[in-house]
Structures are given as structure tokens and as C-alpha cells.
Design a protein around this motif. Structure first.
Motif, short mmCIF file in Angstrom:
data_model
loop_
_atom_site.label_atom_id
_atom_site.label_comp_id
_atom_site.label_asym_id
_atom_site.label_seq_id
_atom_site.Cartn_x
_atom_site.Cartn_y
_atom_site.Cartn_z
N ASN A 122 37.36 31.49 36.09
CA ASN A 122 37.33 31.83 34.67
C ASN A 122 38.15 33.07 34.34
N HIS A 123 38.56 33.86 35.36
CA HIS A 123 39.22 35.13 35.07
C HIS A 123 40.49 35.37 35.88
N TYR A 124 40.90 34.43 36.72
CA TYR A 124 42.06 34.67 37.59
C TYR A 124 43.32 34.96 36.79
N MET A 125 43.41 34.41 35.55
CA MET A 125 44.63 34.57 34.74
C MET A 125 44.86 36.02 34.31
N LEU A 126 43.88 36.89 34.54
CA LEU A 126 44.06 38.30 34.21
C LEU A 126 44.92 39.03 35.24
N ALA A 127 45.12 38.41 36.40
CA ALA A 127 45.96 39.05 37.44
C ALA A 127 47.38 39.22 36.93
#
Length: 376
Positions: A122-127
Motif C-alpha cells: 500500500n505504500h511502496y510507491m512512496l520510495a
């Protein structure tokens, strides 16, 4: 907490060091007979000797005695909520470090490890870079691997298999996802009837309340799956406007009938967004804007406190027990501020390029991404 296994661990660590019982006894300042009794489980080392023994084997005391920390369902939800909020407010690298520390601490708590995998998805795209994003997804795959290989809970293992397939897809590994899912997802398999059979079994056993509750949860999930499948259908055939319009007409009818904009505004928003894409790629700008307006209304519902979590309504009035059993309960998987950020990225979708200069679209983008309100 899992069963402690100090005797087995002493034997294993001693063998790994290629030591005899006598050599270990000399180091610890005890007799060979004492080490023998430790390994047979007759006696245990003095409490004050445990840190020395752990240091000698180069492990922690927890690893030495076989302690595997576990979390309750409530604690898992609390940890997930904290981490989700942290991802939305704190430096990404700091939250990653916190997540990895927790994963290491509770490495044998497989339901928690599963939710950490969900958290990454749910949050990997913040990398910051594509390489970092892929590394995070692969790390989550590794956690799923560990669950499947070691967990004895069939339900948790099944969820890990499905989650791993989803992560493979995100990594562009379609063949691996097919290999995971094809054996169990075939519509012709009898396993697809297990829910119906379970309802009938509850009814036959005289547990009418449980039968009704399970039947309602199944109907609720079937409804969400129908909308999800329609979203996929639109994305697969977006240039066939006649077919897509008929899909939109039928699903809109279902959504209105079940009040899905308030029952589950998230899935309703996804459908409206995909509808807008279909209209936009076919040059139907007014219809695309209308679909985006419906999308905005669903998002507004999503931000209402009483609508943000998973819930039933006057018709689906027996979901509470089922929701309570879910790993995250009624909790939303992403923090609201993170949703705002995701909206900014979604609205620059190439299909909407032709709408960028339109005032209606610009105002809608402002309202959605800045929380500008209805009259902005």
C-alpha cells in the motif's frame, strides 16, 4: 508465545560451533554433566548464565531460549495504524527502519508479517526511485515466502499466496503470478462453492444466526468482487465504447441499488475513475468529467469519519462479527493524507490530458487534492 526449546537450541548452537559438551562446559565454568542435563531438559542453566551462553553462541537470549514474540489481533491493528500514519507524516526512510525493526522482532508472528507485506504494497510507491520500489516489493515477497514455508495456519498461508501473486504482478512477473493463482482460481473448481456449502452446513447444524451472518458476508464480498471484475473489464476493453457503456450502465444500476457510494465508497470510486478513463480515451470529454464528478462524490464520502472504515448498512446489518475477524478489522489500509497524495498522482493520468485546460477539471483537481471543498 510459542513453546520454548532451550535444550534443542543448545544442542544446535553447540553443533554449529563444532564443540563437544566438555568444551562448552569449560567455557561456562560448569561440569560436562551439567551441559548434558541442559541438553536433555533435566535441568536449565542458571538465569545469570543465559546472557553468557547467548554471547558465546553469538545469539540473543530470546533466540537461545526459543522465545518467539507474538502479537494479538488488536496489537497488529494498532501497529499497522501507527505505521500507516507514519508513512503519511514522517520521512520514508525512518518509517522503513521502524517497520524492519518490528519485522525482525516479530519474525515468527506470521499474521503480523502478512500485514507488514500488505503495508508495503500500500505504500511502496512512496520510495524515491523505481529500484527502491521494486526492492520493497521484493522484500514483501520474501516475507510471504517465509509465511508459506513456516506458518501452520492454513488461512494465513492462503492469504500470503494471494498477496505474493499480487506483489509479483506489481513487479511485472506475470508468469509467477499465474503459477501461484491458476491452480486455485479456476472457476470450474469445486473450491469456489465452499462458502455456499458452509452456509448450508451451519443451517443444517441448527446455527441459523451464524448461517445468516456468513451468507450476508458472502453476498457483500460477491458484490464487491462483481464491481472489481467490472473495473477490470473496462480496463481490458476500454476502446470498445459500446461494450464499456453497457458495462457502466449495468454496474451503475447495481451500485445505486446497493447504495455502494456510502456502503463502500472506495470500490465505488475506483469504478467511477475507470469509467472516466474509458470516456476520456474515446474522446467523450463531458461524460469523462461527469464520471470524475461522481468519483469526487465517492472520495468525499471516503473522507467522512463514519465512512472511512469498513462497515455495513441497514441491509447489510450482520457484518460486524465478520469485520471484527478481519486482520485489520474495520480500519482503512491507508492514512487519509496518503490518499490525498495518491489522488494527485492519479489525476495526471495521460488519458486526462485533453481535460487539463478545462476549468471544471482544474477545479475538481483542486478540490480533490487540496480539500478545497464543494464551492472552491
Amino acid at each position: 508465545m510459542n513453546r520454548l526449546n532451550l535444550p534443542e537450541n543448545i544442542i544446535r548452537f553447540r553443533h554449529e560451533k563444532r564443540l563437544t559438551q566438555e568444551e562448552l562446559a569449560d567455557f561456562m565454568g560448569v561440569t560436562k554433566a551439567s551441559v548434558s542435563k541442559w541438553e536433555k531438559g533435566i535441568n536449565t542453566p542458571d538465569l545469570l548464565l543465559l546472557p553468557q551462553l547467548a554471547t558465546f553462541f553469538d545469539v540473543t537470549v530470546d533466540e537461545l531460549i526459543g522465545y518467539e514474540a507474538q502479537l494479538s489481533s488488536e496489537q497488529i491493528r494498532h501497529q499497522y495504524a501507527d505505521l500507516s500514519r507514519d508513512f503519511a507524516t514522517l520521512p520514508f526512510a525512518d518509517v522503513l527502519e521502524k517497520t524492519r525493526v518490528l519485522a525482525h522482532k516479530y519474525y515468527a508472528c506470521y499474521p503480523f508479517l502478512l500485514q507488514l507485506s500488505v503495508l508495503y504494497w500500500n505504500h511502496y510507491m512512496l520510495a524515491g526511485t523505481e529500484e527502491e520500489r521494486r526492492a520493497l516489493l521484493q522484500e514483501a515477497v520474501g516475507w510471504c515466502d517465509r509465511i508459506v514455508e513456516n506458518c501452520s495456519d492454513v488461512g494465513v498461508c492462503s492469504d500470503a499466496v494471494v498477496l505474493r501473486a499480487g506483489l509479483y504482478l506489481q513487479l511485472g512477473k506475470a508468469a509467477e503470478a499465474i503459477e501461484e493463482l491458476e491452480p486455485s482460481a479456476d472457476p470450474s473448481r469445486l473450491s469456489g462453492q465452499n462458502g455456499t456449502l458452509l452456509v448450508q452446513a451451519y443451517q443444517l447444524s441448527g446455527d441459523a444466526e451464524k448461517a445468516r451472518s456468513y451468507a450476508q458476508a458472502k453476498q457483500y464480498l460477491d458484490l464487491l468482487n462483481l464491481i472489481g471484475d467490472a473495473i477490470l473489464d473496462l480496463s481490458l476493453d476500454e476502446r470498445n465504447i459500446e461494450h464499456c457503456e453497457e458495462t457502466i450502465r449495468r454496474i451503475k444500476g447495481v451500485m445505486e441499488l446497493y447504495h455502494l457510494d456510502t456502503l463502500h465508497p472506495n470500490v465505488a470510486a475506483q469504478f467511477q475513475f475507470q469509467s472516466a478513463i474509458v470516456y476520456a480515451v474515446n474522446g467523450r470529454e463531458e461524460e469523462a468529467l461527469a464520471a470524475l464528478r461522481r468519483f469526487e462524490k465517492c472520495i468525499d464520502k471516503l473522507f467522512e469519519p463514519e465512512q472511512s472504515g469498513l462497515h455495513g448498512d441497514g441491509y447489510f446489518n450482520q457484518l460486524e462479527a465478520w469485520i471484527d475477524r478481519l486482520p485489520l478489522g474495520s480500519m482503512a489500509p491507508r492514512d487519509k493524507s496518503f490518499i490525498r497524495q495518491s489522488l494527485r498522482e492519479a489525476l495526471v493520468y495521460p488519458a486526462f490530458d485533453s481535460l487539463k485546460e478545462k476549468e471544471k477539471f482544474q477545479k475538481l483537481v483542486y478540490r480533490l487534492t487540496e480539500g478545497g471543498g464543494e464551492n472552491a
